[in-house]
Design a protein around this motif. Structure first.
Motif, short mmCIF file in Angstrom:
data_model
loop_
_atom_site.label_atom_id
_atom_site.label_comp_id
_atom_site.label_asym_id
_atom_site.label_seq_id
_atom_site.Cartn_x
_atom_site.Cartn_y
_atom_site.Cartn_z
N GLN A 628 0.79 -1.21 -0.11
CA GLN A 628 0.00 0.08 0.03
C GLN A 628 0.85 1.31 -0.01
OE1 GLN A 628 -2.34 -0.94 3.61
NE2 GLN A 628 -3.60 -2.31 2.17
N SER A 629 1.91 1.10 0.94
CA SER A 629 2.64 2.66 0.96
C SER A 629 3.49 2.80 -0.09
CB SER A 629 3.60 2.59 2.40
OG SER A 629 4.42 1.69 2.40
N ILE A 630 4.12 1.63 -0.69
CA ILE A 630 5.13 1.72 -1.80
C ILE A 630 4.53 2.51 -2.89
CG2 ILE A 630 4.92 -0.49 -2.90
CD1 ILE A 630 8.16 1.47 -2.16
N SER A 631 3.33 2.32 -3.11
CA SER A 631 2.77 2.83 -4.54
C SER A 631 2.78 4.42 -4.39
CB SER A 631 1.39 2.08 -4.56
OG SER A 631 0.18 2.94 -4.10
N GLU A 632 2.44 4.68 -3.28
CA GLU A 632 2.54 6.12 -3.13
C GLU A 632 3.93 6.93 -3.48
OE1 GLU A 632 1.47 6.83 0.87
OE2 GLU A 632 -0.34 5.77 0.74
N ARG A 633 5.21 6.15 -3.58
CA ARG A 633 6.43 6.84 -3.85
C ARG A 633 6.76 6.42 -5.44
NH1 ARG A 633 8.84 7.15 1.31
NH2 ARG A 633 7.22 6.71 2.92
N ILE A 634 5.78 5.88 -5.95
CA ILE A 634 5.95 5.59 -7.57
C ILE A 634 5.29 6.87 -8.35
CG2 ILE A 634 5.73 3.94 -9.52
CD1 ILE A 634 5.90 1.80 -7.28
N LYS A 635 5.84 7.26 -9.07
CA LYS A 635 5.36 8.36 -10.06
C LYS A 635 4.46 7.70 -10.72
CE LYS A 635 9.30 10.98 -11.07
NZ LYS A 635 10.39 11.26 -12.06
N PRO A 636 3.26 8.50 -11.39
CA PRO A 636 2.28 7.99 -12.01
C PRO A 636 2.97 7.52 -13.02
CG PRO A 636 1.49 10.01 -11.15
CD PRO A 636 2.80 9.84 -10.85
N GLY A 637 2.48 6.41 -13.90
CA GLY A 637 3.31 5.61 -14.88
C GLY A 637 4.45 5.04 -14.64
N GLY A 638 5.05 4.93 -13.43
CA GLY A 638 6.34 4.58 -12.87
C GLY A 638 6.03 2.85 -12.45
N TYR A 639 6.91 2.35 -12.43
CA TYR A 639 6.95 0.73 -12.18
C TYR A 639 7.32 0.34 -10.96
CZ TYR A 639 6.86 1.15 -17.26
OH TYR A 639 6.54 1.38 -18.59
N LEU A 640 6.52 -0.76 -10.56
CA LEU A 640 6.90 -1.58 -9.40
C LEU A 640 7.46 -2.92 -9.77
CD1 LEU A 640 6.91 -2.30 -6.12
CD2 LEU A 640 4.70 -2.82 -6.37
N VAL A 641 8.57 -3.42 -9.32
CA VAL A 641 9.09 -4.85 -9.71
C VAL A 641 9.15 -5.49 -8.58
CG1 VAL A 641 10.62 -6.07 -10.88
CG2 VAL A 641 10.01 -3.97 -11.82
N ILE A 642 8.58 -6.90 -8.62
CA ILE A 642 8.73 -7.54 -7.46
C ILE A 642 9.19 -9.08 -7.77
CG2 ILE A 642 7.40 -9.04 -5.68
CD1 ILE A 642 5.34 -6.51 -5.54
N THR A 643 10.32 -9.54 -7.14
CA THR A 643 10.59 -10.66 -7.24
C THR A 643 10.58 -11.45 -5.68
OG1 THR A 643 12.95 -10.80 -6.85
CG2 THR A 643 12.43 -10.08 -9.06
N SER A 644 10.24 -12.69 -6.09
CA SER A 644 10.14 -13.53 -4.66
C SER A 644 10.09 -14.99 -4.87
CB SER A 644 9.04 -13.10 -3.86
OG SER A 644 8.88 -13.88 -2.55
N PRO A 645 10.49 -15.81 -4.07
CA PRO A 645 10.22 -17.12 -4.29
C PRO A 645 8.97 -17.50 -3.35
CG PRO A 645 12.03 -17.05 -2.85
CD PRO A 645 11.82 -15.50 -3.25
N TYR A 646 8.34 -16.45 -2.60
CA TYR A 646 7.35 -16.59 -1.86
C TYR A 646 7.48 -17.57 -0.88
CZ TYR A 646 5.46 -14.59 -5.95
OH TYR A 646 5.11 -13.71 -7.09
N THR A 647 8.59 -17.66 -0.02
CA THR A 647 9.17 -18.45 1.17
C THR A 647 8.55 -17.71 2.38
OG1 THR A 647 11.02 -18.80 -0.20
CG2 THR A 647 10.81 -19.82 1.85
N TRP A 648 7.18 -17.80 2.51
CA TRP A 648 6.70 -17.44 3.94
C TRP A 648 7.13 -17.98 5.11
CZ3 TRP A 648 5.14 -12.64 3.06
CH2 TRP A 648 4.82 -12.36 1.87
N LEU A 649 7.64 -17.35 6.06
CA LEU A 649 8.04 -18.00 7.33
C LEU A 649 7.59 -17.19 8.52
CD1 LEU A 649 11.82 -18.97 6.17
CD2 LEU A 649 9.99 -20.52 6.56
N GLU A 650 7.34 -17.91 9.45
CA GLU A 650 6.66 -17.32 10.72
C GLU A 650 7.94 -16.34 11.35
OE1 GLU A 650 2.81 -18.85 12.56
OE2 GLU A 650 4.11 -20.76 11.86
N GLU A 651 9.14 -16.68 11.45
CA GLU A 651 10.15 -16.04 11.76
C GLU A 651 10.20 -14.64 11.18
OE1 GLU A 651 13.42 -18.96 9.87
OE2 GLU A 651 14.32 -17.35 11.02
N PHE A 652 9.83 -14.48 9.92
CA PHE A 652 9.82 -13.24 9.37
C PHE A 652 8.55 -12.44 9.37
CE2 PHE A 652 13.36 -15.68 7.41
CZ PHE A 652 14.51 -14.86 7.65
N THR A 653 7.67 -13.36 9.22
CA THR A 653 6.34 -12.43 9.13
C THR A 653 5.15 -13.50 9.58
OG1 THR A 653 7.08 -12.22 6.70
CG2 THR A 653 4.73 -11.54 7.19
#
Lengths: 717, 717
Positions: A628-653
């Motif tokens: 939610q918050s990161i999108s406010e920091r991107i210019k209109p027409g700008g890009y968000l790029v996400i990479t992840s192996p989606y390794t969700w672990l309770e120790e982090f999240t």
């Protein structure tokens, strides 16, 4: 010709005939074999002859330095070294004496991680060690006869191990002579083979003489013409600004002023490290000085003599540094020790024929003349008459030793140099009267802890150019090293470099603006940041870990980095790279690294054309809030790029905050589903998700092999 | 023809016209669309009509079962299910009501992992749910009009989701009728659409009648002619021995003897689980019985009536089982409940036309006649006149539900069956008066926890054949599952199966003896042990972990195994394999698994022709001692095979005990060096070390990718 000058004053007079270090890229094999054999015997003999300066067997077991082993250790050690290295190189199958070999292998000096607790040692008798040495001598002679020898001898050849053992013993020849010099005189005897120089005279006035600036080139190529230690190879080039250097090494006379001015008791002249040492030792004068009845005396290796005022003072780096600081204050000049490059600039400008090509040593070196220092004006070099550019005593420099570009560890002796690349070992240059073999070479690079004593003194210089004291030590933090290898190191299982592959995968899908700004979140050690900097005018690079950020900043500052990665167990490998060889150097300064929390960014991190969140979201404590918050920091027409192996672990999240990989209302929600649901209101998905694999090496055999998913989102205009 | 017999006695009389389940592999698409539409509307209507049996809105919020949600949940739930599954299948983009959909999605029954804490729920008003249901009805009708429909409808087709929603609602039609039956009568009203059967008569004598043995074949093929749940597909074949079955379901009359004999108060008849339940509930008679003034009464769904002695008793499995144990003791006969296969053997022998092909239901089923049980002798089947082979009440079996060979989870409903494959959910067969749609099919397989109530009773059988009570539950232990996948599952990154590759790599290098014996040390879940058994007459397989050994033994016992592996976060995938499909089954019994410590083996583990230590040595606490002791257990001329990535870690092996990956006397010693040094006295190295890679999957995207080194050592003769 300066070399002729000293011949008039002193004749080569030492009874020990020390052979020159062998030339290994010329000659005929069988002659070379004979030459090396003689060289070995001479070295081995000379080493044993040195120990004849000990008065009796008891002396072998005393410790002149409380933090170092007694001399019995060193007497055996150089022989043990031959056996152990021949074993490591698989040239011999059996060892000779388990007990001696395990006891005498490590603990050479204080810098070692060995345990010096005496209770651990039950030293063998001298006769026992002598018998052992004799056996080793036979073994090595036999090896020299039998091992294959082709010229040139390369550093992977069997004969390299023989030469290594010889040079190793020559180092200990010198360091053991220092230990003998540190022993109580009652345990030492004069020896006709080790005479000190008989004369002294008034110390000459010392002047600062100009040395022109220029480029100093260092780093040997392999194979060279002589044996070299690993730290001598590679490439290094330094531009040295003009400076002035003291004509002579600092004499005992000159140093006396510092003592008499209360220099040892005045903390202002000392570095923190220096003052700690001085206080601990309660040092009030140089270690080889002693005062009796108001008179100064001087300790040679085997005798006490009245102070030879014209000889160079023997001090450690800390004392030399304090003297320079004192002298700078007293003279108002920027006096300091030279760097290694400055020393070499002086050397290149003044020393003619270079060892081992000379006929007679142009300085008090190579055990050619005497077993002590001589007056500082006895050997001079160059038109200006610089004294002792080589020989007499080693000269401390400001430079902590480090590997050159292209540094490689010799596989048979991987802890010769690497443990000294820690910013705590300063180079000494020029050699002393006791230096022989490789030690005499211009390219030789020996370094000791700054409080150590050798037959070492110093020459000071005057220079407006400040020395960069920041030392780029090698990274030993296992996680950092793992990530350095991941971002900049080798490819494993044919999987291409991940951060580069990610940025390469993005570029075709985005409209690049001029002067575009990118934000790399979770940049770790910065590879993706540098890759982004190829395309973006400015890149902010943030990571939650200050360890990572410190390393990335260090990398920009130094342009290169060295790190240790595990091979197997505690066996490690030193690796290095530079930004320039990866063609990342040009725009590295467009990257601004800072510590930051992706879930709680400072306001200034805004207005980006692209935000890259590489393998970040599954390590955040509030990934949804982040989106939610990161999108406010991107210019209109700008890009968000996400990479992840989606390794969700309770120790982090916490599980309730996992973006996906969850059951919602009983239904499976993948992270991709969740990303689409979260981002859909504000972004368009630019292209299909891409799989980007990566491999993180843990040991030479164990790796993490993961496949991240890369998605690109374009913010609505 | 038995079917004709019951027509004489009872007319299909229910006012609700329940349509047959649609045939989905024949017909014309537009007609099929209309048929499914009518089928949906009828199901949806009937479900709403059932709730008219609640006296007022208040009744929706009461909980007839403390561990289950109130009926308002179920009223909404079947509608919510349509929306959620359409969303999961990506057939619709938007949901209808977040609040209702998140509240009414999960918590269907006690077996759910949902939290039933009332504080978590703020149930919506009935009118609100009704409005929601109306919206969903429109949505589904629209979907039925618009979704693509081709025949046959396959389980990946959009219409499968529609049929799934309909069948799901039909299940809840029945289970909600049970919940209504469990409510206090004051909250329930009689309803003309849900009349109970009006008559009773003396219970018939029950006799044990012979059923011939034979083969029962189960498992549907896809696509079939009707909708099916995932647990119905695959392959299963069971050879059933001849047995005798009670002609009729056990009547209330017959069950009374058990009660009057003190059966509910006598622990000896009950299983441990049964006694726990009985004690917890303080049950003294069947749940739908009540006693007033010495008279027994019977609860139908909406009324209390005097006890209909000729109707079947409604009990859970635990009560049925206790009755059988009591009856067996009283009669001296091996009386028990039938297995699923035994039930089907009776079914196949007696039931003629099969639903949905019949014209009129041959039993009290499909809501065709009445909304209650009927006397057990009203509907009979086969020449012997078995009562209620289908219909009236469900019949508990001894069989815990499990997937057939080739079981696959339907991707849109992955927790329909898998959570019940736990050995704690027993199958009920035959259907009840309230069973419709898929529930009526021979192939339907519904299972409930053994203490649950449905409209369910039982038929007992007499058989000398004992039921194997050991249930092969699916493995949820993450480490075990990881290793099962590692040893028996898919290949990743093209890396071949590791244990197999190891054994394949050994065989060409060894001389195989007849009747040879092998020892597999650190066998984990046993793949290398089974691979060794291809070549060795006897294999002992040991692991330090009893978890691993238990699993390996289980595998031999059952021949197959099911396990859950993580995909992403908590999303998992059920996988399975059988030894026979891996061609390991034939010699699996030559492997003897046992728990054991490789560093401290029992004496009996001796005289081996080969010892395989796969990825073991770097996990031992005393690897050196292991190497010394293991050689004594190998015959002269026998082999020791070691594989390892040499990942030495202090958590497993104290550093001083590491074989290699260490500095010894300052020199690097690799584990291979150390193995050679340790083994050389007793063994010859048969061939060069080989690298054998392996991949262990952690999630769908994350893996360990490691390269082990394999060495083969032949013991001197």
């Amino acid at each position: 010709m300066t070399q002729s000058s000293h011949h008039r004053r002193i004749q080569a007079s030492m009874p020990l005939k020390i052979t020159h270090t062998p030339i290994i890229d010329q000659g005929v094999a069988h002659q070379k074999r004979a030459e090396i054999k003689a060289h070995f015997s001479n070295t081995y003999d000379t080493y044993e002859r040195l120990f004849e300066c000990l008065k009796d067997d008891e002396a072998y077991y005393l410790k002149p330095e409380p933090l170092r082993h007694p001399l019995i250790f060193y007497y055996a050690h150089t022989a043990v070294f031959f056996v152990n290295k021949l074993r490591v190189a698989m040239l011999i199958e059996h060892n000779i004496d388990d007990r001696i070999e395990s006891m005498m292998a490590i603990g050479v000096d204080e810098m070692s991680w060995d345990d010096l607790n005496d209770a651990n040692y039950d030293w063998p008798a001298v006769a026992e060690v002598q018998a052992y040495r004799d056996q080793v001598r036979e073994l090595v002679l036999q090896q020299i006869d039998e091992l294959p020898l082709t010229l040139p001898v390369g550093w992977e050849d069997p004969f390299w191990i023989i030469l290594m053992g010889i040079e190793h013993e020559r180092i200990h020849l010198e360091t053991s002579s220092v230990l003998i010099r540190q022993m109580d005189l009652k345990h030492v005897r004069s020896h006709q083979d080790w005479p000190h120089y008989p004369d002294d005279h008034d110390a000459p006035d010392n002047h600062l003489l100009p040395v022109a600036g220029g480029t100093v080139v260092q780093g040997r190529e392999r194979p060279g013409s002589t044996y070299g230690w690993d730290n001598e190879y590679g490439h290094n080039q330094t531009i040295v600004k003009e400076f002035k250097a003291s004509q002579f090494l600092v004499t005992n006379q000159e140093f006396l002023s510092f003592i008499e001015d209360g220099g040892y008791l005045d903390q202002q002249w000392w570095t923190t490290e220096g003052w700690q040492w001085r206080t601990y030792k309660n040092a009030e004068h140089p270690t080889f000085w002693l005062q009796r009845n108001g008179q100064w005396y001087y300790r040679t290796m085997t005798e006490e003599i009245t102070m030879p005022w014209s000889w160079p003072v023997d001090v450690n780096y800390l004392e030399a540094k304090a003297y320079c600081n004192w002298l700078a204050a007293r003279t108002g000049k920027p006096i300091r020790l030279p760097t290694e490059a400055e020393y070499l600039r002086l050397y290149d400008a003044t020393v003619g024929a270079v060892y081992p090509e000379w006929d007679h040593p142009p300085g008090n070196i190579d055990l050619a003349y005497t077993a002590s220092s001589v007056p500082v004006d006895l050997f001079t070099f160059g038109a200006q008459g610089f004294g002792d550019v080589l020989g007499n005593v080693w000269q401390w420099t400001e430079s902590a030793i480090d590997g050159f570009d292209g540094f490689e560890v010799h596989p048979s002796y991987d802890d010769f140099s690497v443990p000294t690349f820690d910013g705590k070992h300063n180079l000494i240059k020029g050699g002393s009267w006791a230096s022989t073999g490789n030690e005499v070479l211009r390219d030789a690079r020996y370094a000791f802890r700054r409080h150590f004593f050798q037959h070492a003194g110093f020459r000071y210089i005057e220079s407006e150019h400040q020395v960069n004291q920041k030392f780029n030590t090698y990274e030993t933090d296992e996680l950092i090293s793992q990530y350095l290898e991941f971002h900049y190191g080798d490819e494993y299982f044919g999987v291409p470099n991940f951060p580069k592959a990610c940025i390469d995968a993005i570029i075709p899908h985005i409209d690049l603006q001029n002067n575009a700004r990118a934000l790399d979140l979770g940049c770790a050690v910065g590879r993706s940041s540098f890759e982004l900097a190829r395309y973006f005018q400015h890149v902010d690079a943030l990571d939650f870990s200050t360890r990572f950020i410190r390393n990335a900043i260090n990398l920009v500052e130094h342009g290169d980095v060295k790190y240790l990665i595990p091979i197997e167990g505690e066996i490690t490998e030193l690796k290095s790279f530079s930004l320039s060889e990866l063609e990342l150097g040009d725009r590295a300064n467009n990257v601004e690294f800072a510590q930051g929390d992706a879930c709680n960014l400072k306001d200034k991190f805004s207005d980006y054309d692209l935000v890259f969140a590489g393998n970040l979201i599954d390590r955040l404590y509030q990934p949804r809030q982040f989106l939610q918050s990161i999108s406010e920091r991107i210019k209109p027409g700008g890009y968000l790029v996400i990479t992840s192996p989606y390794t969700w672990l309770e120790e982090f999240t916490e599980k309730e905050n996992w973006l996906g990989g969850t059951k919602v209302n009983g239904e499976n929600v993948t992270t991709l589903d969740a990303l689409r649901a979260e981002l859909k209101p504000g972004f368009a998905e630019v292209t299909l998700p891409q799989d980007v694999p990566f491999v993180i090496r843990e040991t030479a055999r164990k790796h993490q092999h993961t496949v991240a998913q890369l998605t690109i989102w374009k913010k609505h205009q």
